[in-house]
Motif scaffolding. Structure first.
Motif, PDB file in Angstrom:
ATOM      1  N   MET A   1       0.825  -1.202   0.000  1.00 15.20           N
ATOM      2  CA  MET A   1       0.000   0.000   0.000  1.00 15.20           C
ATOM      3  C   MET A   1       0.859   1.251   0.000  1.00 15.20           C
ATOM      4  O   MET A   1       0.389   2.329  -0.349  1.00 15.20           O
TER       5      MET A   1
ATOM      6  N   PHE B   1      -8.121  -8.994   6.532  1.00 14.77           N
ATOM      7  CA  PHE B   1      -7.504  -8.149   5.501  1.00 14.77           C
ATOM      8  C   PHE B   1      -8.110  -6.753   5.516  1.00 14.77           C
ATOM      9  O   PHE B   1      -7.399  -5.753   5.390  1.00 14.77           O
ATOM     10  N   ILE B   2      -9.431  -6.669   5.702  1.00 21.89           N
ATOM     11  CA  ILE B   2     -10.056  -5.340   5.762  1.00 21.89           C
ATOM     12  C   ILE B   2      -9.545  -4.564   6.972  1.00 21.89           C
ATOM     13  O   ILE B   2      -9.311  -3.356   6.896  1.00 21.89           O
TER      14      ILE B   2
ATOM     15  N   TRP C   1      -6.298  -3.274   5.903  1.00 20.83           N
ATOM     16  CA  TRP C   1      -6.538  -2.248   4.895  1.00 20.83           C
ATOM     17  C   TRP C   1      -6.873  -0.928   5.585  1.00 20.83           C
ATOM     18  O   TRP C   1      -6.310   0.129   5.273  1.00 20.83           O
ATOM     19  N   LEU C   2      -7.792  -0.981   6.568  1.00 19.38           N
ATOM     20  CA  LEU C   2      -8.163   0.227   7.299  1.00 19.38           C
ATOM     21  C   LEU C   2      -6.965   0.790   8.051  1.00 19.38           C
ATOM     22  O   LEU C   2      -6.760   1.997   8.112  1.00 19.38           O
TER      23      LEU C   2
ATOM     24  N   TRP D   1      -3.853   0.740   7.336  1.00 19.19           N
ATOM     25  CA  TRP D   1      -2.876   1.453   6.514  1.00 19.19           C
ATOM     26  C   TRP D   1      -3.525   2.550   5.702  1.00 19.19           C
ATOM     27  O   TRP D   1      -2.900   3.120   4.823  1.00 19.19           O
ATOM     28  N   THR D   2      -4.806   2.822   5.963  1.00 17.58           N
ATOM     29  CA  THR D   2      -5.474   3.927   5.295  1.00 17.58           C
ATOM     30  C   THR D   2      -5.693   5.102   6.232  1.00 17.58           C
ATOM     31  O   THR D   2      -5.494   6.254   5.853  1.00 17.58           O
ATOM     32  N   LEU D   3      -6.108   4.811   7.467  1.00 17.75           N
ATOM     33  CA  LEU D   3      -6.599   5.869   8.338  1.00 17.75           C
ATOM     34  C   LEU D   3      -5.569   6.272   9.380  1.00 17.75           C
ATOM     35  O   LEU D   3      -4.818   5.428   9.866  1.00 17.75           O
TER      36      LEU D   3
END
Lengths: 349, 172
Positions: A57, A307-308, A311-312, A314-316
Motif C-alpha cells: 500500500m 484483511f479489511i 486495509w483500514l 494502513w489507510t486511516l
C-alpha cells in the motif's frame, strides 16, 4: 457429547470404548493443541500478511529475503529470534502481575477460541450460550492489559493501559448491542444455531437481511471490534508516536511475543465472530459451492475481514481520545440501539 | 442534528475514498530496488572509487601532489638509459619503474583533484561504490604491477647505486 467429540469418535473408533471422562479429557486436549497450533500459525501468517499489505500500500516490497520466495520465512525467523531473546524484567516492576499479565491476555484469547464454530463438526465447545461466553471471556483481555500497564511502573505503560481500559469497556456496548440484533433475529446464543439459521444463499446471511439493518449492525460491530482489539484507527493504547509502545513498553522477548500473538489471535477472533454471526459462518455463499469444506469458508471469510482490518489500518490515521469516545457514545451506541429496536419491532409484527 | 448526520455521512464517504486510494496502491508497481542485485545507474559525473591504469602511468607524481589528504603514495625508480619501458597510449615515453602506487580509499575525500592533472589520463574514477570492508587496511588499493622478483632486483640495484655514490671511487 460435543460435535467435535462425535467427529473424533467417528474418526477414531477407539473413543467409543473409553469411559466418558477419559474421552472428554482427550478430546479437550486435542482441541486445545489444535487451537494453539492454529493461533500460532495464524499469527505468523497474519504478521507476514500485514507487513506485505502495508508495504504494497506504500509502494514498497516488504520482506523479500528470508526463505527465498518473497521472504515467506521472515516471521518464522522473527519468532525464533524473540524466543531466543533474554527474558528481561525491569527492577521496579510488580513481578507477579508483570509475569501474569501476558499469560492472562493469551489465556483469555485462547479460551474464547474454544467456542468458535470452524465448521459443522469442528466446534471445540458447542455451548448453548457460546456467543455470551466468547464476549465474556474475551473481555478478560482488558484486565490483562491493565495489569501489564500498571505493574510495569512506567508512565507510558500506565497511560496505554488506562486508555485501553476506557476504550475496550466503552466499545463493548456497541459490540454487544449489534450482536444482539442477530441474536434477536435468530433467537439463540448458540454459535452453531446462529450459523445454521443463515443456511441457504448469500441473501439469507444476516448482514443482508431486514432491509439493510443487518448491514448497519454488521458495520457497527466491525468498527467497534477494531477498537476492541486496539487496531488503527483506534490504536490509542499502543500509539507508537505518543506512548512508545503503550501497555507493553517494558515487555521484551517471549512475554512481548505472547502479547503480540494474542493481539493477532484477537484480530482473528473478532473477525470470526463477525463471520459466524453476520456472514454465514462455514456456509458457502451459494449451495453450488458446497463441495468446498466448511472450515475453508469460515477461515476464508475471517481472513477477508482480517484483511479489511489491515486495509483500514494502513489507510486511516489515529483518532484523538475525545473523537474515540464521541464515535462510541454518540454514534455507534445510539445507532445500534435504534437498529436493535427497529429489528425487534419488525420481528414482533 | 443535520450536522450530526452530515458528519457521519462525510466520515463514511471519506473513509471509503481513502480506502480506494490505498487499494489502488496495492497493485501499483513498487519503487523499491532490491539493492545488491538491482542497482540504479548513477549519473555520469558521480565521483566514486579511484582506479589507475598502471600501464599508462609515467610516474610524474602530479596526482600525489594534487591530493589534499595525501591518500596517494607513489614510489618510483628511474630506469637505466638502455632500458625501454615502452610508451603510454597517448605517446609519452615511460621513464620510471613504479615500485609502489597505493591509494588509501579510507582517506580519500572523493574530490577528483588527482584526475585532472594527470598528463596521460591514467587515474580516473570508476562506477563502483560498494567496497566496504571489515578491515580498514583492505581499503588501501595497490596498483603497482611489478613482480616481486623485479621489485627486489630494482631495490637492490638502487641500493648499489646509492652505495656507489656514498663511496667515492678509489683511485687506482
Amino acid at each position: 457429547m460435543d460435535p467435535f467429540g462425535r467427529f473424533l469418535a467417528d474418526l477414531i473408533p477407539l473413543f467409543n470404548d473409553m469411559p466418558a471422562w477419559l474421552a472428554i479429557t482427550i478430546t479437550g486436549l486435542i482441541a486445545g493443541t489444535l487451537l494453539l497450533v492454529f493461533m500460532a500459525v495464524f499469527a505468523l501468517f497474519a504478521v507476514y500478511l500485514e507487513r506485505k499489505v502495508s508495504a504494497h500500500m506504500q509502494d514498497r516490497l516488504g520482506p523479500m529475503e528470508v526463505g527465498g520466495w518473497h521472504g515467506w520465512a521472515q516471521t518464522i525467523a522473527d519468532a525464533v529470534k524473540l524466543l531466543a531473546k533474554e527474558d528481561l524484567i525491569p527492577k521496579n516492576v510488580d513481578r507477579i502481575l508483570f509475569k501474569a499479565a501476558p499469560m492472562l491476555v493469551f489465556g483469555a484469547t485462547t479460551a474464547a477460541f474454544g467456542a468458535l464454530p470452524f465448521s459443522a463438526d469442528l466446534i471445540p465447545a458447542d455451548m448453548n450460550i457460546g456467543l455470551l461466553y466468547i464476549l465474556a471471556v474475551s473481555s478478560l483481555v482488558v484486565i490483562g492489559i491493565l495489569m501489564a500497564g500498571w505493574s510495569s511502573n512506567n508512565k507510558w505503560s500506565l497511560y496505554g493501559a488506562m486508555r485501553a481500559a476506557a476504550q475496550i469497556v466503552s466499545y463493548e456496548i456497541p459490540i454487544a448491542l449489534s450482536l444482539l440484533v442477530a441474536v434477536v433475529i435468530v433467537g439463540s446464543l448458540n454459535m452453531s444455531d446462529l450459523v445454521r439459521f443463515q443456511d441457504g444463499t448469500i441473501f439469507d446471511w444476516i448482514f443482508l437481511k431486514y432491509y439493510g439493518l443487518g448491514f448497519i449492525a454488521f458495520i457497527i460491530y466491525f468498527v467497534a471490534s477494531l477498537a476492541e482489539v486496539n487496531r488503527t484507527p483506534f490504536d490509542l493504547p499502543e500509539a507508537e508516536s505518543e506512548l512508545v509502545a503503550g501497555f507493553h513498553t517494558e515487555y521484551s522477548g517471549m512475554r512481548f511475543a505472547m502479547f503480540f500473538l494474542a493481539e493477532y489471535a484477537n484480530m482473528f477472533l473478532v473477525a470470526a465472530i463477525a463471520t459466524s454471526v453476520f456472514l454465514g459462518g462455514w456456509l458457502p455463499p451459494f449451495p453450488v459451492l458446497d463441495f468446498i469444506p466448511g472450515a475453508v469458508w469460515f477461515v476464508g471469510k475471517s481472513l477477508f475481514l482480517v484483511f479489511i482490518q489491515m486495509w483500514l489500518r494502513w489507510t486511516l490515521p489515529r483518532l484523538r481520545v475525545d473523537q474515540l469516545m464521541y464515535t462510541c457514545w454518540k454514534v455507534l451506541t445510539p445507532f445500534s440501539f435504534a437498529v436493535l429496536m427497529i429489528v425487534a419491532t419488525l420481528i414482533i409484527i | 442534528m443535520a450536522q450530526y448526520f452530515r458528519n457521519i455521512y462525510e466520515t463514511i464517504a471519506t473513509v471509503l475514498i481513502g480506502m480506494g486510494v490505498t487499494f489502488r496502491h496495492l497493485f501499483t508497481k513498487s519503487v523499491t530496488l532490491q539493492y545488491p542485485r538491482e542497482q540504479r545507474e548513477l549519473p555520469s559525473g558521480t565521483r566514486q572509487k579511484l582506479f589507475v591504469n598502471i600501464d599508462d602511468c609515467i610516474g610524474c607524481l602530479q596526482c600525489e601532489k594534487a591530493c589534499p589528504v595525501s591518500c596517494i603514495t607513489i614510489e618510483t625508480i628511474k630506469a637505466e638509459k638502455d632500458e625501454d619501458l615502452g610508451e603510454t597510449s597517448n605517446g609519452k615515453k615511460k621513464r620510471m619503474y613504479l615500485t609502489r602506487f597505493d591509494i588509501d580509499m579510507a582517506k580519500c575525500c572523493y574530490c577528483a583533484d588527482c584526475v585532472f592533472p594527470c598528463p596521460t589520463e591514467c587515474i580516473y574514477m570508476v562506477p563502483e561504490f560498494d567496497f566496504a570492508t571489515y578491515d580498514r587496511n583492505d581499503l588501501v588499493f595497490r596498483f603497482s604491477n611489478l613482480s616481486d622478483e623485479k621489485h627486489k632486483e630494482l631495490i637492490e640495484r638502487e641500493k648499489a647505486k646509492e652505495a656507489a655514490k656514498q663511496q667515492p671511487p678509489e683511485a687506482n
